[in-house]
Design a protein around this motif. Sequence first.
Motif, mmCIF file in Angstrom:
data_model
loop_
_atom_site.group_PDB
_atom_site.id
_atom_site.type_symbol
_atom_site.label_atom_id
_atom_site.label_comp_id
_atom_site.label_asym_id
_atom_site.label_seq_id
_atom_site.Cartn_x
_atom_site.Cartn_y
_atom_site.Cartn_z
ATOM 1 N N TYR A 1 7.281 3.151 10.195
ATOM 2 C CA TYR A 1 6.081 2.878 9.386
ATOM 3 C C TYR A 1 4.857 3.049 10.283
ATOM 4 O O TYR A 1 4.687 2.297 11.247
ATOM 5 C CB TYR A 1 6.108 1.453 8.835
ATOM 6 C CG TYR A 1 7.188 1.181 7.809
ATOM 7 C CD1 TYR A 1 6.881 1.146 6.447
ATOM 8 C CD2 TYR A 1 8.505 0.938 8.194
ATOM 9 C CE1 TYR A 1 7.870 0.882 5.498
ATOM 10 C CE2 TYR A 1 9.494 0.670 7.252
ATOM 11 C CZ TYR A 1 9.168 0.639 5.909
ATOM 12 O OH TYR A 1 10.139 0.369 4.976
ATOM 13 N N LEU B 19 -2.286 3.537 8.883
ATOM 14 C CA LEU B 19 -3.062 4.565 8.189
ATOM 15 C C LEU B 19 -3.860 5.420 9.156
ATOM 16 O O LEU B 19 -4.091 6.608 8.908
ATOM 17 C CB LEU B 19 -3.987 3.898 7.170
ATOM 18 C CG LEU B 19 -3.292 3.193 5.996
ATOM 19 C CD1 LEU B 19 -4.327 2.449 5.144
ATOM 20 C CD2 LEU B 19 -2.521 4.193 5.142
ATOM 21 N N TRP C 134 -2.727 7.872 1.125
ATOM 22 C CA TRP C 134 -1.898 6.699 1.393
ATOM 23 C C TRP C 134 -2.671 5.403 1.186
ATOM 24 O O TRP C 134 -2.076 4.380 0.804
ATOM 25 C CB TRP C 134 -1.328 6.769 2.809
ATOM 26 C CG TRP C 134 -0.370 7.894 3.041
ATOM 27 C CD1 TRP C 134 -0.380 8.789 4.069
ATOM 28 C CD2 TRP C 134 0.768 8.250 2.237
ATOM 29 N NE1 TRP C 134 0.660 9.676 3.954
ATOM 30 C CE2 TRP C 134 1.381 9.369 2.839
ATOM 31 C CE3 TRP C 134 1.311 7.740 1.055
ATOM 32 C CZ2 TRP C 134 2.508 9.983 2.311
ATOM 33 C CZ3 TRP C 134 2.439 8.347 0.518
ATOM 34 C CH2 TRP C 134 3.023 9.449 1.139
ATOM 35 N N GLU C 135 -3.969 5.406 1.444
ATOM 36 C CA GLU C 135 -4.772 4.206 1.176
ATOM 37 C C GLU C 135 -4.740 3.854 -0.308
ATOM 38 O O GLU C 135 -4.558 2.693 -0.682
ATOM 39 C CB GLU C 135 -6.217 4.420 1.639
ATOM 40 C CG GLU C 135 -6.394 4.395 3.150
ATOM 41 C CD GLU C 135 -7.830 4.714 3.558
ATOM 42 O OE1 GLU C 135 -8.571 5.271 2.717
ATOM 43 O OE2 GLU C 135 -8.190 4.417 4.707
ATOM 44 N N TYR D 155 -2.465 4.965 -2.451
ATOM 45 C CA TYR D 155 -1.070 4.743 -2.814
ATOM 46 C C TYR D 155 -0.657 3.295 -2.523
ATOM 47 O O TYR D 155 0.060 2.659 -3.324
ATOM 48 C CB TYR D 155 -0.189 5.712 -2.037
ATOM 49 C CG TYR D 155 1.276 5.666 -2.376
ATOM 50 C CD1 TYR D 155 1.801 6.496 -3.362
ATOM 51 C CD2 TYR D 155 2.138 4.802 -1.705
ATOM 52 C CE1 TYR D 155 3.160 6.457 -3.678
ATOM 53 C CE2 TYR D 155 3.484 4.755 -2.024
ATOM 54 C CZ TYR D 155 3.989 5.587 -3.003
ATOM 55 O OH TYR D 155 5.320 5.541 -3.315
ATOM 56 N N ALA D 156 -1.055 2.763 -1.374
ATOM 57 C CA ALA D 156 -0.653 1.413 -0.960
ATOM 58 C C ALA D 156 -1.180 0.335 -1.892
ATOM 59 O O ALA D 156 -0.645 -0.787 -1.901
ATOM 60 C CB ALA D 156 -1.129 1.146 0.466
ATOM 61 N N LEU E 181 5.130 0.172 -6.560
ATOM 62 C CA LEU E 181 5.657 0.910 -5.416
ATOM 63 C C LEU E 181 7.180 1.065 -5.549
ATOM 64 O O LEU E 181 7.892 0.109 -5.847
ATOM 65 C CB LEU E 181 5.321 0.176 -4.116
ATOM 66 C CG LEU E 181 3.837 0.150 -3.744
ATOM 67 C CD1 LEU E 181 3.606 -0.755 -2.538
ATOM 68 C CD2 LEU E 181 3.335 1.555 -3.462
ATOM 69 N N VAL F 10 5.942 1.176 1.842
ATOM 70 C CA VAL F 10 4.715 0.555 2.331
ATOM 71 C C VAL F 10 5.016 -0.833 2.877
ATOM 72 O O VAL F 10 5.757 -1.605 2.266
ATOM 73 C CB VAL F 10 3.660 0.448 1.209
ATOM 74 C CG1 VAL F 10 2.396 -0.238 1.721
ATOM 75 C CG2 VAL F 10 3.320 1.833 0.665
ATOM 76 N N GLU G 85 2.840 -4.219 4.752
ATOM 77 C CA GLU G 85 1.584 -4.804 5.217
ATOM 78 C C GLU G 85 1.926 -6.002 6.090
ATOM 79 O O GLU G 85 2.451 -7.009 5.621
ATOM 80 C CB GLU G 85 0.705 -5.243 4.050
ATOM 81 C CG GLU G 85 -0.660 -5.749 4.519
ATOM 82 C CD GLU G 85 -1.647 -5.968 3.390
ATOM 83 O OE1 GLU G 85 -2.776 -6.427 3.677
ATOM 84 O OE2 GLU G 85 -1.289 -5.676 2.241
ATOM 85 N N VAL H 87 -1.932 -2.155 6.995
ATOM 86 C CA VAL H 87 -1.043 -1.405 6.113
ATOM 87 C C VAL H 87 -0.391 -0.278 6.900
ATOM 88 O O VAL H 87 -1.058 0.462 7.626
ATOM 89 C CB VAL H 87 -1.817 -0.836 4.912
ATOM 90 C CG1 VAL H 87 -0.920 0.079 4.075
ATOM 91 C CG2 VAL H 87 -2.364 -1.965 4.046
ATOM 92 N N ARG H 88 0.917 -0.172 6.746
ATOM 93 C CA ARG H 88 1.667 0.917 7.372
ATOM 94 C C ARG H 88 2.512 1.596 6.306
ATOM 95 O O ARG H 88 3.026 0.932 5.403
ATOM 96 C CB ARG H 88 2.554 0.399 8.501
ATOM 97 C CG ARG H 88 1.787 -0.184 9.688
ATOM 98 C CD ARG H 88 2.758 -0.710 10.737
ATOM 99 N NE ARG H 88 2.082 -1.176 11.934
ATOM 100 C CZ ARG H 88 1.595 -2.391 12.101
ATOM 101 N NH1 ARG H 88 1.705 -3.274 11.118
ATOM 102 N NH2 ARG H 88 1.000 -2.733 13.230
ATOM 103 N N VAL H 89 2.677 2.899 6.440
ATOM 104 C CA VAL H 89 3.453 3.641 5.446
ATOM 105 C C VAL H 89 4.518 4.490 6.127
ATOM 106 O O VAL H 89 4.357 4.937 7.266
ATOM 107 C CB VAL H 89 2.554 4.550 4.566
ATOM 108 C CG1 VAL H 89 1.569 3.714 3.766
ATOM 109 C CG2 VAL H 89 1.833 5.584 5.403
#
Length: 280
Positions: free
Chosen positions: A18, A21, A32-33, A35-36, A41, A73, A75, A80-82
């Motif tokens: 992950y 961003l 992705w911002e 999307y999160a 999800l 995703v 947090e 936030v990490r994807v």
Amino acid sequence: MTKVSSVIVPYAAYLRVYEPLAAFPEPERGHWERYARRDDLPSYQDELRRSLADLAAVPPAPVPVHESDDAFVLETDGEVRVCPWRTRLRGWQALEGLAEEYPLPVLDALLPPVVRNETSRDYERWLAEHPDARPWIRTSTWQVPINWFVLFADEEREYAKGSAGEVPVLRYRTPMVQARRRVARGLRALRDSVDESLLIDGLVDVGRWLEEFHPRSLVELDYGGLVHALPAGALEDDHSAADVSEGIAALRRGDEGGAAEAYGRLVERWRAVRDLRSAN
């Protein structure tokens, strides 16, 4: 915990990265911002459902026509990490390894040669335009590779016992810097003890893969569908990462007997899964 669905979950485990961003260039970062912030999800079973639908088509589609724009995703600590799915890329890579998994007649029945050849040509053309492409997810069927356990400590283990309408979850998560440090320590211990081994080769490969990602990433080992291959009591008592860590520590001390004992516990624990695979 993960809800039970009508999907037949394969006996597969996943190693995921992950990334924050900040690791993504625009316009992907903006995607992705947004999307999160979604309320719906998808889960790994959703990804699986889509893949199975493609394989059920006539003729089968071993990889999607278009790359997925979905991700897992997380947090944590306010960040936030994807983990992008990149299902198409992973499908291509998995297809390359099928010849090692199945006899040719079985493989031809699963995926006709014309389908495999066309898919391979598509991958070659795509890879020529994207030479630095790498997946955020690695998949292993019927086992968790020993080198994956090297990345984690027992205190990072998360276990949730399944209840009505839910399945158990067993996973580990660790900061990227810790994962890389453990890879380095593990390689030193192994190289000082043995000349060469598949474990060393696998750990080198995983270490190189981890170097491709942002240092503020998180690394996750998810047992995924393997929770269905392990008896409930065995799953709850599974501390494989601790056994691997103990074995490496024993090697550093020069205690070959202690290392063999830790490895023996690991082998015995996974015997049921190996036997189940042989039965299939």
